[in-house]
Design an enzyme around this catalytic site. Structure first.
Site, PDB file in Angstrom:
ATOM      1  N   SER A  90       0.840  -1.205   0.000  1.00  0.00           N
ATOM      2  CA  SER A  90       0.000   0.000   0.000  1.00  0.00           C
ATOM      3  C   SER A  90       0.876   1.256   0.000  1.00  0.00           C
ATOM      4  O   SER A  90       1.635   1.475  -0.937  1.00  0.00           O
ATOM      5  CB  SER A  90      -0.968  -0.046   1.186  1.00  0.00           C
ATOM      6  OG  SER A  90      -1.945   0.975   1.079  1.00  0.00           O
ATOM      7  N   ARG A 115      -2.094  11.836  -0.257  1.00  0.00           N
ATOM      8  CA  ARG A 115      -2.851  10.583  -0.353  1.00  0.00           C
ATOM      9  C   ARG A 115      -3.571  10.288   0.956  1.00  0.00           C
ATOM     10  O   ARG A 115      -4.741   9.903   0.980  1.00  0.00           O
ATOM     11  CB  ARG A 115      -1.878   9.450  -0.703  1.00  0.00           C
ATOM     12  CG  ARG A 115      -2.473   8.049  -0.836  1.00  0.00           C
ATOM     13  CD  ARG A 115      -1.321   7.092  -1.163  1.00  0.00           C
ATOM     14  NE  ARG A 115      -1.753   5.727  -1.411  1.00  0.00           N
ATOM     15  CZ  ARG A 115      -1.824   4.767  -0.496  1.00  0.00           C
ATOM     16  NH1 ARG A 115      -1.523   5.058   0.774  1.00  0.00           N
ATOM     17  NH2 ARG A 115      -2.178   3.534  -0.816  1.00  0.00           N
ATOM     18  N   HIS A 196      -8.616   0.806  -0.131  1.00  0.00           N
ATOM     19  CA  HIS A 196      -8.503  -0.101  -1.267  1.00  0.00           C
ATOM     20  C   HIS A 196      -9.862  -0.652  -1.702  1.00  0.00           C
ATOM     21  O   HIS A 196      -9.993  -1.808  -2.068  1.00  0.00           O
ATOM     22  CB  HIS A 196      -7.495  -1.224  -0.986  1.00  0.00           C
ATOM     23  CG  HIS A 196      -6.120  -0.682  -0.773  1.00  0.00           C
ATOM     24  ND1 HIS A 196      -5.365  -0.160  -1.801  1.00  0.00           N
ATOM     25  CD2 HIS A 196      -5.381  -0.503   0.352  1.00  0.00           C
ATOM     26  CE1 HIS A 196      -4.226   0.302  -1.318  1.00  0.00           C
ATOM     27  NE2 HIS A 196      -4.211   0.110  -0.013  1.00  0.00           N
ATOM     28  N   GLN A 245      -4.137   2.163  -7.533  1.00  0.00           N
ATOM     29  CA  GLN A 245      -3.810   1.462  -6.289  1.00  0.00           C
ATOM     30  C   GLN A 245      -4.688   1.890  -5.121  1.00  0.00           C
ATOM     31  O   GLN A 245      -5.010   1.103  -4.234  1.00  0.00           O
ATOM     32  CB  GLN A 245      -2.330   1.702  -5.958  1.00  0.00           C
ATOM     33  CG  GLN A 245      -1.795   0.870  -4.810  1.00  0.00           C
ATOM     34  CD  GLN A 245      -1.040   1.713  -3.803  1.00  0.00           C
ATOM     35  OE1 GLN A 245      -1.515   2.774  -3.407  1.00  0.00           O
ATOM     36  NE2 GLN A 245       0.112   1.240  -3.384  1.00  0.00           N
TER      37      GLN A 245
END
Length: 307
Positions: A90, A115, A196, A245
């Protein structure tokens, strides 16, 4: 001839005091912490080294962990430790890319700060959840999650540990059905969002805008991406993969299997804790795993691996 991989942990590995000995005794590590603090406008020393409430908040965790892992890596490289390939779980993928030469350390730290903020704020608190499923075959888990809207796989960590993610109600429904289907144990995770999951697609799109403004460099060595579990050798693929991702599964188990199939037989986990070493025990016991979490570890690992 042995092939060495540097591997980097994801969120959850952080702990107060991480990297403090590197800061105190290694000039390169100290410079990384200090520069990261200036770039982000954060007291990085207080965040990483002192007990505090911020370290476990996603918007701070990611930058703190990447700063620490990169500081440790640069100190290790000064002792002659070198990788043939890298990977990170990650947010750890940003360390992997920086160490592979694809971006500067400060850009990696700046990007994960952005992020972290996006991942924390995209889905309102309470609307998303994650749950670890223990001792159940991945195909059996997929059969259940595929039949429920709003829940998907977040992490393929290792055999016997898969994490699901999505809308809170859907995750709880899946948890109950997985228990009925034979899951030995399930654990709802204490996280601030459905990481995710497709619910974070908007965060990935907004991160892409930041990636577009970031200078990427030709890779010096390959890194393995979470998205496909394949080695990346062309930096032109990186921005799109990092966008994807954020909302796609982390294929860690498959990534490690691919690296081993490619001849990697030594893995050096760099960062606090031994999470990835624990996963590797279940993935493949035949490879060697070393851990670097302290400056003393650097000396021990260098003594074994540097020739």
């Amino acid at each position: 001839m042995s092939k060495i991989a540097f591997i980097y942990p994801g969120q959850g590995a952080q702990k107060a005091g991480m990297g403090a000995d590197f800061y105190q005794k290694n000039e390169t590590a100290r410079r990384i912490y200090d520069e990261a603090g200036e770039v982000l406008g954060l007291d990085m020393k207080a965040l990483c080294f002192e007990p505090n409430d911020k370290l476990d908040l996603t918007e701070y965790t990611q930058a703190a962990l990447v700063t620490t892992c990169l500081a440790m890596t640069r100190a290790a490289q000064e002792q002659g430790l070198k990788a043939d390939i890298t990977a990170g779980l990650s947010l750890g993928e940003y360390c992997a890319i920086a160490v592979a030469g694809g971006m500067s350390d400060m850009d990696a730290i700046r990007l994960v700060r952005k992020r972290g903020i996006l991942m924390q704020n995209t889905v309102p608190a309470g609307e998303g959840a994650m749950c670890a499923i223990m001792a159940m075959d991945e195909q059996a888990i997929e059969a259940v999650t595929d039949a429920i809207d709003g829940v998907t796989i977040a992490n393929y960590n290792c055999p016997g540990q898969i994490v699901i993610t999505g809308e809170t109600g859907a995750v709880k429904e899946a948890e109950a059905k997985l228990k009925e289907a034979g899951a030995k144990r399930t654990v709802m995770l204490n996280v601030s969002g459905p990481f995710h999951s497709p619910m974070l697609r908007k965060a990935g799109e907004e991160l892409a805008e930041e990636l577009a403004r970031t200078q990427l460099h030709a890779l010096e060595i390959p890194y393995v991406t979470n998205v496909t579990a394949k080695a990346v050798t062309d930096i032109a693929q990186t921005a799109a993969l990092l966008e994807e991702q954020v909302s796609s599964p982390v294929r860690w188990m498959q990534s490690m299997e691919a690296m081993i199939a490619d001849g990697v037989d030594i893995f050096v986990e760099i960062g606090p804790g031994r999470t990835l070493a624990g996963f590797m025990k279940k993935i493949n016991r035949d490879v060697k795993v070393y851990n670097i979490a302290t400056l003393e570890d650097v000396e021990k690992v260098a003594a074994e691996l540097v020739r």
